[in-house]
Design an enzyme around this catalytic site. Structure first.
Site, PDB file in Angstrom:
ATOM      1  N   LYS A  77       0.838  -1.168  -0.208  1.00  0.00           N
ATOM      2  CA  LYS A  77       0.018   0.191  -0.044  1.00  0.00           C
ATOM      3  C   LYS A  77       0.869   1.217  -0.074  1.00  0.00           C
ATOM      4  O   LYS A  77       1.761   1.215   0.720  1.00  0.00           O
ATOM      5  CB  LYS A  77      -0.964   0.147   1.165  1.00  0.00           C
ATOM      6  N   SER A 152      -9.782   2.157   3.116  1.00  0.00           N
ATOM      7  CA  SER A 152      -8.754   2.886   2.187  1.00  0.00           C
ATOM      8  C   SER A 152      -7.825   2.015   1.248  1.00  0.00           C
ATOM      9  O   SER A 152      -7.090   2.467   0.498  1.00  0.00           O
ATOM     10  CB  SER A 152      -7.985   3.906   2.807  1.00  0.00           C
ATOM     11  N   SER A 176     -10.202  -0.564   7.189  1.00  0.00           N
ATOM     12  CA  SER A 176      -9.579  -0.122   5.766  1.00  0.00           C
ATOM     13  C   SER A 176      -8.940  -1.489   5.254  1.00  0.00           C
ATOM     14  O   SER A 176      -8.498  -1.396   4.047  1.00  0.00           O
ATOM     15  CB  SER A 176      -8.615   0.851   5.831  1.00  0.00           C
TER      16      SER A 176
END
Length: 484
Positions: A77, A152, A176
């Site tokens: 990420k 997210s 998330s």
């Protein structure tokens, strides 16, 4: 058939038996990314030249050592810093930021021999639930390209679900990891706060953020969490607790385990299909010998307001460092220092980030601190006590991960309150600091994945993996793949 419908263990066996090399595996990953990612848009930056060097090094080391992750391509990420590879947090503010060091989790993956193929899209500074607040692109759901992938960590989930890679790292501040895992029909683990080092993570909410893995299967997830867990002296919140071999004793035995089923999960706002999937899961656990009992989690409804005040307040503090002076985006045509701060932050941050900074600054301001931030902290304590009470008697809590399946792109991005309410079932876990895993739990009538959430006591990930593995083996949901 692609190797990316396999598992970490089966790929490892292929490498051990010299059926293919890590270089071949890595080249296939980039070929699949080239074919699939223009549709899904999960990646922000690719690391091809360096990845092939890492693959060559893995092949040179050999594969007889039992290290399952050696030579396996992974994605990271984009709020986890990577030495020499752009790390943007999906924000204009960090569009050209190239770190000069690795996050601890990246170092641990390198030590395990994994190959970093690139950085994955996300909501800007991890603020959002759909990966639509990214400055650069909007990631799509692998099962339906008109749907959101969740957020997210939407890029991390979609890359695994679409078969571009077998594992990735995401972060979970209020759901998330688990929400995008549920939306994409894969496994996502939010570990206990302190289990995994946050050193090198671009902070959103420091008391809530935690790094965790995405994979197709529970066993793969356990293997990946083993690799990134452990105490880190560079992170003062990192726990000095031994890391169990999470993948060692996955045998599908849940006989005698006591499972709590909170009645608050079956309320208006949670779709009927998802409620039915949870009831079916409870029945399956019962058939396997677990004891299911209804309990009450009365503080559930207070989670959203408490979470958004605490998270936004910490974000307001953490994001002060992005001021246009030291690094990051700097506005042009400024005449004073105040002008530099205001213009750089106004132009560098997106609307959702600015909204949360304002909410957090207001909550911390003189005259409002006691009414908002202090009160939210008190509610957080009550939520934590709720979980402690349940875990005195039960091994884990069973429930839904999300209130709905993945929704259409653009339908909630202009309605922040509706977007925030989508986190109803996930935020209390972060407020309490306990671990939770989302596993595939079925499909809706229109073919979208449904996630089942298992919540455990502090540092009892091993027990969660045991229960999740048993549920996975009782179903075939994890064997289904989107058709891209």
């Amino acid at each position: 058939m692609s190797k990316y419908t396999e598992t970490l263990k089966s790929l490892h066996e292929g490498l051990v038996n010299k059926e293919f090399s890590s270089v071949e595996l890595t080249k296939e990953a980039f070929k699949r990314i080239e074919e699939i990612d223009p549709k899904v848009e999960a990646f922000l930056a690719l690391n091809e030249a360096e990845a092939l060097k890492q693959a060559e090094a893995a092949d040179a080391r050999g594969y007889a050592d039992g290290n399952v992750l050696n030579g396996i391509p992974m994605g990271i990420k984009d709020n986890i810093v990577t030495d020499g590879l752009t790390t943007t947090a999906a924000s204009r503010m960090l569009e050209d930021f190239v770190p000069i060091y690795d996050a601890t989790v990246v170092t641990k993956l390198k030590e395990a021999g994994t190959v970093n193929v690139g950085k994955l899209n996300m909501d800007e500074f991890a603020m959002g639930g759909s990966t639509e607040t990214s400055y650069f692109k909007k990631t799509k759901n692998a099962w339906d390209l008109n749907k959101v992938p969740g957020g997210s960590s939407g890029g991390s989930a979609a890359a695994v679900a679409s078969g571009q890679i077998l594992g990735s790292l995401g972060t979970d501040t209020g759901g998330s990891i688990r929400q995008p895992a549920a939306f994409n029909g894969i496994v996502g683990m939010k570990p206990t706060y302190g289990r995994v080092s946050r050193y090198g993570l671009i902070a959103f909410s420091s008391s809530l953020d935690q790094i965790g893995p995405f994979t197709r299967t529970v066993t793969d997830n356990a293997i990946l969490l083993e690799a990134i867990s452990g105490h880190d002296k560079r992170d003062s919140t990192s726990a000095k607790i031994e890391v169990p071999k999470f993948s060692a004793n996955l045998n599908g035995n849940v006989a005698g385990m006591k499972v709590a089923l909170p009645k608050e999960y079956f309320q208006e706002g949670v779709s009927a299909e998802i409620q039915d999937a949870v009831r079916k899961a409870a029945a399956q656990f019962e058939e396997m010998g677990a004891i299911i009992e209804e309990v009450s989690l009365p503080t559930l409804s207070y989670g959203i307001p408490a979470y958004y005040i605490i998270a936004s307040s910490e974000a307001s503090s953490n994001l002060q460092r992005f001021d246009g002076v030291r690094y990051g985006y700097r506005a042009d045509d400024v005449k004073t220092l105040d002008d530099l701060y205001v213009k750089s932050r106004s132009e560098g941050f997106g609307m959702e980030v600015k909204r949360r900074i304002m909410l957090g600054t207001f909550s911390l301001s003189s005259g409002y601190y006691d009414a908002f931030f202090k009160k939210a902290g008190q509610i957080r304590t009550l939520i934590k006590r709720d979980f402690e009470r349940i875990f005195q008697e039960y091994d884990f809590i069973l429930g839904p991960t999300t209130t709905t399946t993945a929704y259409d792109l653009g339908t909630k991005s202009d309605n922040p309150i509706e977007m925030y309410m989508s986190d109803l079932l996930t935020v209390t876990i972060n407020l309490a600091g306990v671990p939770a895993i989302s596993v595939p739990g079925g499909f809706s009538e229109d073919g979208l994945p449904i996630g089942i959430q298992l919540i455990g006591n502090h540092f009892e990930e091993e027990k969660l993996y045991q229960a999740a593995f048993a549920f996975e083996q009782a179903n075939d949901y994890h064997t289904k793949h989107p058709n891209l």
